[in-house]
Each structure stands twice: as structure tokens, then as C-alpha cells.
Scaffold this motif. Structure first.
Motif, PDB file in Angstrom:
ATOM      1  N   GLY A   1       0.790  -1.226   0.000  1.00  0.00           N
ATOM      2  CA  GLY A   1       0.000   0.000   0.000  1.00  0.00           C
ATOM      3  C   GLY A   1       0.823   1.278   0.000  1.00  0.00           C
ATOM      4  O   GLY A   1       0.309   2.355  -0.270  1.00  0.00           O
ATOM      5  N   LEU A   2       2.134   1.196   0.299  1.00  0.00           N
ATOM      6  CA  LEU A   2       2.967   2.402   0.300  1.00  0.00           C
ATOM      7  C   LEU A   2       3.296   2.782  -1.129  1.00  0.00           C
ATOM      8  O   LEU A   2       3.677   1.933  -1.936  1.00  0.00           O
ATOM      9  N   ASN A   3       3.139   4.046  -1.454  1.00  0.00           N
ATOM     10  CA  ASN A   3       3.564   4.500  -2.777  1.00  0.00           C
ATOM     11  C   ASN A   3       4.643   5.574  -2.672  1.00  0.00           C
ATOM     12  O   ASN A   3       4.988   6.208  -3.654  1.00  0.00           O
TER      13      ASN A   3
ATOM     14  N   HIS B   1       7.437   9.206  -4.428  1.00  0.00           N
ATOM     15  CA  HIS B   1       6.144   8.725  -4.935  1.00  0.00           C
ATOM     16  C   HIS B   1       6.379   7.667  -6.004  1.00  0.00           C
ATOM     17  O   HIS B   1       7.482   7.561  -6.538  1.00  0.00           O
TER      18      HIS B   1
ATOM     19  N   GLU C   1       1.366   1.108  -5.991  1.00  0.00           N
ATOM     20  CA  GLU C   1       1.748   0.895  -4.600  1.00  0.00           C
ATOM     21  C   GLU C   1       2.493  -0.427  -4.457  1.00  0.00           C
ATOM     22  O   GLU C   1       2.281  -1.350  -5.244  1.00  0.00           O
TER      23      GLU C   1
ATOM     24  N   ALA D   1       4.068  -1.777  -7.626  1.00  0.00           N
ATOM     25  CA  ALA D   1       4.413  -0.510  -8.285  1.00  0.00           C
ATOM     26  C   ALA D   1       5.277  -0.797  -9.509  1.00  0.00           C
ATOM     27  O   ALA D   1       6.016  -1.782  -9.540  1.00  0.00           O
TER      28      ALA D   1
ATOM     29  N   THR E   1       9.183   4.046  -9.382  1.00  0.00           N
ATOM     30  CA  THR E   1       9.161   4.878  -8.188  1.00  0.00           C
ATOM     31  C   THR E   1      10.174   6.004  -8.371  1.00  0.00           C
ATOM     32  O   THR E   1      11.163   5.848  -9.073  1.00  0.00           O
TER      33      THR E   1
END
Length: 173
Positions: free
Chosen positions: A67-69, A119, A123, A127, A130
Motif C-alpha cells: 500500500g505504500l507508494n 512517490h 503501490e 508498483a 518509483t
């Protein structure tokens, strides 16, 4: 003349108290040294909040929680705080610091690039790209922060890049 002398007598202790206070707050951070490598920096102060930074190899998609982006503006703030801690002597003042310490995951000759995700396109763990702030660590100190965000493939594993690693930021406990 006596008022000037009084001002000088009062000003010196006031400056000394300020300097000691600044040094104490700068030294509040602490290095995590494991196996002769810096595994992290604890209690990095950012706008009144304290964060822990750990260093790791891997890919963005494997190293960061689902869930981290990215960290957004916190990425640049942490990078600047690490640089400031080196410049003001807080890093080298830590009792665990010693010349020649490398960061965990850094196998480069003399310097390493720490990637702090700002960012991403998607996510973790899926992803694609990044964008990261890069902090350069060289000769036992954080030396510079790149002004530009750099894109890279989120599945690229830094274990295969001896001079790159990731920083994971968590609120201090």
C-alpha cells in the motif's frame, strides 16, 4: 561602560546555554550499528516529530509495506535531516560511530546512494516506477542530497547494485 560590561557578562553564559542546548538536541539521534555496519539512524527530528530510518537492500516492491507508494515531502525532509546531522557533527558524535563505518547494504567503493521513495506509479508490492530522493553517503558521512527526483524500476533489487540501498522511515517508538 558598566552596562556594556554587564551585557558581555550576561551574553556569554546565554550563548553557552544556547550552544549546549543545540548540541544536546542534535545528539538526540542515535546510530544503530550491527556487525560493523550502520543499520539505521534513530530519532531523526523532522518538524517536531521523531522518525527512525533503517537501511536495507531489496526492491521497492519487496522492502516497503503493501500500500505504500512513497513518503511524499517526508522523503526530502528526512534526507535533509540526515545531511544536517552529518554537517553539525551529530552523526560523528554518536558513541557508536567510528571512521570507516559503511551503511548496511553498501558494498560500493567509498560511497553509496540511499534511495528514499517520494512517490510511485502504483503501490508496493506492484508498483512499476518509483521516484526517489537520493542521499549520498561517503567517507562516513551523509554528504549530499540530489535536487532532482530520480525514477527507477520498482522491482529492481539493490542487492545487485553494490552502491545503492533503500531507506525505510517509520515513526520513532
Amino acid at each position: 561602560m558598566q552596562i556594556r560590561d554587564l551585557k558581555k557578562q550576561l551574553l556569554r553564559p546565554a550563548i553557552l546555554v544556547l550552544c549546549i542546548g543545540a548540541a544536546c538536541s542534535a545528539h538526540a539521534l542515535s546510530l544503530v550499528v550491527d556487525g560493523g555496519e550502520i543499520a539505521g539512524v534513530l530519532a531523526v527530528e523532522i518538524q517536531g516529530q521523531s522518525y527512525d530510518v533503517t537501511f536495507t537492500d531489496g526492491s521497492f516492491n519487496d522492502a516497503y509495506p503493501a500500500g505504500l507508494n512513497g513518503y511524499g515531502p517526508l522523503a526530502r525532509d528526512v534526507a535533509a535531516a540526515l545531511l544536517a546531522a552529518s554537517e553539525d557533527g551529530a552523526i560523528s558524535a554518536d558513541p557508536k560511530w567510528q571512521p570507516g563505518l559503511q551503511l548496511r547494504g553498501c558494498e560500493g567503493d567509498g560511497s553509496c546512494t540511499i534511495l528514499i521513495p517520494d512517490h510511485s506509479g502504483g503501490e508496493a508490492p506492484v508498483a512499476q516506477i518509483t521516484f526517489a530522493v537520493e542521499v549520498i553517503y561517503s567517507m562516513g558521512q551523509f554528504r549530499s542530497v540530489t535536487p532532482k527526483l530520480w525514477p527507477f524500476d520498482a522491482s529492481t533489487d539493490t542487492k545487485h547494485m553494490p552502491d545503492m540501498l533503500f531507506a525505510i522511515i517509520t515513526p520513532a517508538r
